[in-house]
Enzyme design. Structure first.
Site, PDB file in Angstrom:
ATOM      1  N   ASP A   1      -9.583 -49.318 -18.760  1.00 39.28           N
ATOM      2  CA  ASP A   1     -10.255 -50.493 -19.298  1.00 39.28           C
ATOM      3  C   ASP A   1     -11.692 -50.471 -18.754  1.00 39.28           C
ATOM      4  OD1 ASP A   1     -10.846 -52.792 -20.639  1.00 39.28           O
ATOM      5  OD2 ASP A   1      -9.160 -53.957 -19.886  1.00 39.28           O
TER       6      ASP A   1
HETATM    7  C1  BGC Z   1     -10.925 -55.744 -22.146  1.00 39.91           C
HETATM    8  C2  BGC Z   1     -10.289 -54.776 -23.124  1.00 39.91           C
HETATM    9  C3  BGC Z   1     -11.298 -54.315 -24.147  1.00 39.91           C
HETATM   10  C4  BGC Z   1     -12.476 -53.714 -23.420  1.00 39.91           C
HETATM   11  C5  BGC Z   1     -13.539 -53.169 -24.350  1.00 39.91           C
HETATM   12  C6  BGC Z   1     -12.223 -55.210 -21.578  1.00 39.91           C
HETATM   13  O1  BGC Z   1     -12.896 -56.162 -20.849  1.00 39.91           O
HETATM   14  O2  BGC Z   1     -10.028 -56.013 -21.108  1.00 39.91           O
HETATM   15  O3  BGC Z   1      -9.204 -55.409 -23.758  1.00 39.91           O
HETATM   16  O4  BGC Z   1     -10.707 -53.403 -25.036  1.00 39.91           O
HETATM   17  O5  BGC Z   1     -13.060 -54.705 -22.592  1.00 39.91           O
HETATM   18  O6  BGC Z   1     -14.231 -54.158 -24.985  1.00 39.91           O
END
Ligand code: BGC
Length: 759
Positions: free
Chosen positions: A284
């Protein structure tokens, strides 16, 4: 036995090599050849997934990202939007980098692209595998027409704590619902062939247990037994893997004391070795860097931990890019590990067909004609209407007649930017339809609407500013509360019926939007109270991204329609349901508690040694509270219709089931009301005695049926031994002989039961 297990383990270790050599020989040959030409730096570059920053088309090549791409330091980009920009960046990769390897373009296409569907918690409330798959199919079609070939969805984190804002992004509290939704979404995104230009790669997230963060506070610690992981929280991730999901995203939280991003047991032993996942794993956002704050070491250390655990791609933080070479020199990682991660990313690009045509997903003609089309919007409108849950409808106040005068009040009645809900990054808010517009369109000149805002979302502008973000202004009104209420009462005075559109603004749920108080903000409740005091009938249209504690509303407001955040077409869909053009059929997949102190409150709990007898409020030395009963306001599976249904007594094909038998459960369902309508029929079981304690109910299957008024239908479900299995203390997946109860009904509370023995 031990020797046999050892042989199995050895065989399973050979499988990746075997499938790599024989699974898709053409792909393997191609990637072998390509990798033979790659330098170590170029291989590490493939593991890097930066955000797009503020790239603009003309300067794609000269931007900082452009420079990195040319140097072979980028494997993909995320959240860059628009076919022209994406083509420009891809051009840099395939024309100006040494090996001309195309980039993969990812985006958070969570519940639709520009045509926006209900938030996932709403989608789940349709209990309709077909509609959910269709929503993902359309999202993939639109995203792929606009340059995107990879989505960070489905999010399948099981959650039983409505304080957590990200409950909106998942499917609620039940493992089976989570698993069914996961399968439907992966199928919708990826279709039968990833190489088609209108399918995109899915990424199941956030692996694992992110929805169990302590106190519902985002990014917080999780800690749970392996039994609970295997029997409950793992099921949706596993279902996505079984459905062939192409990628997995690691979660931010720790699992068993080790952040998921560095957790080898989770990423390699379970995901790859036990479940057979053969795609790639992405972190993530800055997940690797955040392990410094977790207390796992400096950037070099945590990056090596991530690679060792099984991570292939690094989102944003560039830990892998900047430290792996050094770790390799120091012997902390091996070149083979880098090769493996690089290979998996190249395989994903190959499967998507990017080596054949790097612009495959960036066809300007498709972008102009296939996004936000009328058929897509029609589908979104239908799906939205099916996601709404009718929570209360005293004296059949709903549906409303299309005549007379209607007072439309509330901070969300004319808030079009708030309609799509959280995570709608590709939405064009200027095009969403507010409730006011939707109702005006439905009524034309047949009835008059008197609109008044009536209240802000919150009573203080500071809190409201926190949720007035991402292009979703809530339209803070500076007037004092009593002046706004007075205006609403004026509108009410002139009207036959009041529709109060209240609840949460879109960004009160979603990432980093946890709440410790899950009631409707007090100032909005004061507005509803004042409206009720007029004595006129009040219909509450509830916007929310989570289960709310609504005891007061349920006790006092005659009709409540929960519309979640229904997407770009929700304004129309709300009018469809309010005026009875569509009969509501949505059911909750998450329990609505009486107050936040009952959380976590979920239907599939254990019995304890001192359960409170059914129907009781309180008994000393029983498992309960002094100040509130154990009941929810609305249980799992609950949702009303404009009609009513009667369930017949279930009958089983046998009362004794052998381990290799199937068991049929049959019963009648009759539409006893005045509307043709759909009903979600639910089947639960309870394993009465087990070697470990078993939940008091577990959803095992469901069906949506259509019944005309007065019509009766025989419904049947089939159970086999797989449905009765669970992971025992040794984490063996077994069914144990003994008594089982079977329950059928329209929600998890109001059921008819019968029992059988497994021999
Ligand atoms: C979130 C993810 C997301 C990623 C990209 C993160 O902060 O937890 O769910 O896919 O950002 O935007």
């Amino acid at each position: 036995m031990k020797r046999f297990t050892l042989i199995l383990v050895m065989l399973s270790m050979l499988i990746p090599v075997f499938s790599q050599e024989n699974g898709d020989k053409k792909m393997d040959d191609f990637i072998n050849k390509l990798m033979a030409k790659m330098t170590l730096d170029e291989k590490i570059g493939q593991l890097n997934l930066p955000g797009a920053g503020d790239i603009v088309t003309g300067q794609a090549s000269s931007s900082d990202i452009g420079r990195k791409i040319k140097e072979g330091n980028v494997g993909g980009l995320f959240n860059i939007k628009g076919v022209d920009k994406i083509r420009a960046v891809q051009k840099v990769a395939v024309e100006e980098s040494r090996l001309k390897i195309p980039l993969i373009f990812g985006m958070d296409v969570i519940h639709g692209y520009q045509t926006v569907f209900p938030i996932p918690l709403g989608l789940a409330s349709t209990w309709d595998r077909g509609l959910i798959e269709q929503s993902a199919r359309i999202a993939a079609q639109e995203a792929s027409a606009d340059g995107i070939c990879w989505t960070f969805s489905p999010m399948v984190d099981l959650c039983r704590d409505p304080r957590w804002g990200r409950i909106a992004e998942g499917h609620g509290e039940d493992p089976l619902i989570g698993a069914e939704m996961a399968k439907a979404m992966v199928k919708g995104y990826q279709g039968d062939n990833l190489a088609n230009n209108n399918t995109i790669m899915a990424c199941v997230k956030h692996y694992a247990l992110y929805g169990a963060s302590e106190a519902g506070r985002d990014y917080n610690t999780t800690d749970m037994s392996r039994l609970r992981m295997y029997n409950e929280y793992f099921l949706p991730y596993r279902a996505a893997v079984d459905a062939g999901v192409g990628s997995v995203m690691a979660s931010f939280n720790e699992v068993d004391g080790i952040p998921a991003t560095a957790n080898k047991w989770l990423m390699t032993d379970v995901l790859r070795d036990q479940w057979g996942f053969d795609g790639f794993i992405v972190t993530d956002y800055t997940g690797i860097n955040e392990m410094i704050a977790h207390g796992m070491g400096d950037l070099k250390q945590v990056s090596a931990l991530a690679l060792n655990a099984g991570i292939d791609m690094d989102m944003v933080g560039e830990g892998l890019l900047t430290t792996l070479k050094k770790s390799l020199e120091e012997g902390k990682i091996t070149e083979k590990q880098i090769d493996m991660a690089c290979r998996r990313i190249l395989e994903a690009k190959y499967k998507l067909g990017l080596f054949d045509d790097p612009y495959k997903y960036a066809d300007p003609k498709r972008a102009a004609t296939e996004v936000y089309t009328d058929p897509n919007r029609q589908a979104a409108r239908k799906i939205a209407a099916h996601s709404f849950v009718l929570l209360k409808n005293e004296k059949q106040l709903l549906p409303l007649k299309k005549k007379g005068t209607i007072a439309l009040v509330g901070p969300l009645a004319d808030a079009k930017e708030n309609m799509p809900g959280t995570w709608s990054v590709a939405a064009d808010f200027s095009k969403s339809i507010s409730v006011l517009q939707g109702m005006q369109e439905a009524l034309k000149d047949q009835a008059t609407i008197h609109y008044a805002k009536g209240a802000n979302v919150y009573s203080d502008s500071l809190t409201e500013a926190r949720v007035s973000i991402f292009g979703k202004p809530t339209g803070w009104d500076n007037r004092p509360e009593d002046v706004m209420i007075a205006e609403a009462l004026e509108a009410a005075k002139k009207s036959d019926v009041i529709v109060a559109v209240i609840g949460e603004a879109a960004e009160m749920s979603g990432e980093a939007s946890s709440r410790s108080d899950i009631e409707i903000p007090a100032n909005q409740r004061r507005l509803v109270k004042a409206l009720l005091e007029t004595g006129k009938p009040v219909v509450m249209v509830l916007f929310t991204g989570r289960p709310l504690a609504m005891k007061w509303e349920n006790d006092n407001v005659p009709a409540i329609l929960n519309v979640w955040f229904g997407g770009s077409e929700a304004g129309y869909a709300i009018a469809d349901v309010l005026f009875g053009d569509v009969v509501p059929s949505g059911k909750l997949t998450s329990t609505f508690p009486q107050n936040v102190g009952q959380v976590p409150l979920y239907y599939n709990h254990k019995n304890t040694g001192r359960p409170l007898p059914d129907g009781e409020w309180f008994q000393k030395f029983r498992s309960n509270y002094l100040d509130v009963s154990n009941d929810p306001v609305y249980p799992f599976g609950y949702g009303l219709s404009y009609t009513t249904f009667r369930y017949g007594q279930p009958v089983l094909s046998t009362n004794e089931m052998g381990m290799n038998d199937k068991l049929e459960v049959r019963f009648s369902v009759t539409n006893t009301g005045d509307y043709d309508a759909e009903e979600v029929v639910q089947l639960y079981i309870r394993d009465m005695v087990g070697s470990i304690t078993r939940p008091v109910k577990e959803l095992k299957d469901f069906k949506k049926i259509m019944l005309r008024k007065g019509e009766s239908s025989q419904v049947s479900f089939t159970l086999d031994v797989e449905d009765l299995k669970f992971y025992n203390s040794d984490l063996q997946f077994v069914a144990e002989p003994g008594e089982f109860k079977v329950f059928v009904g329209g929600n998890s509370r109001d059921v008819k039961e019968v029992s059988f023995f497994l021999k």
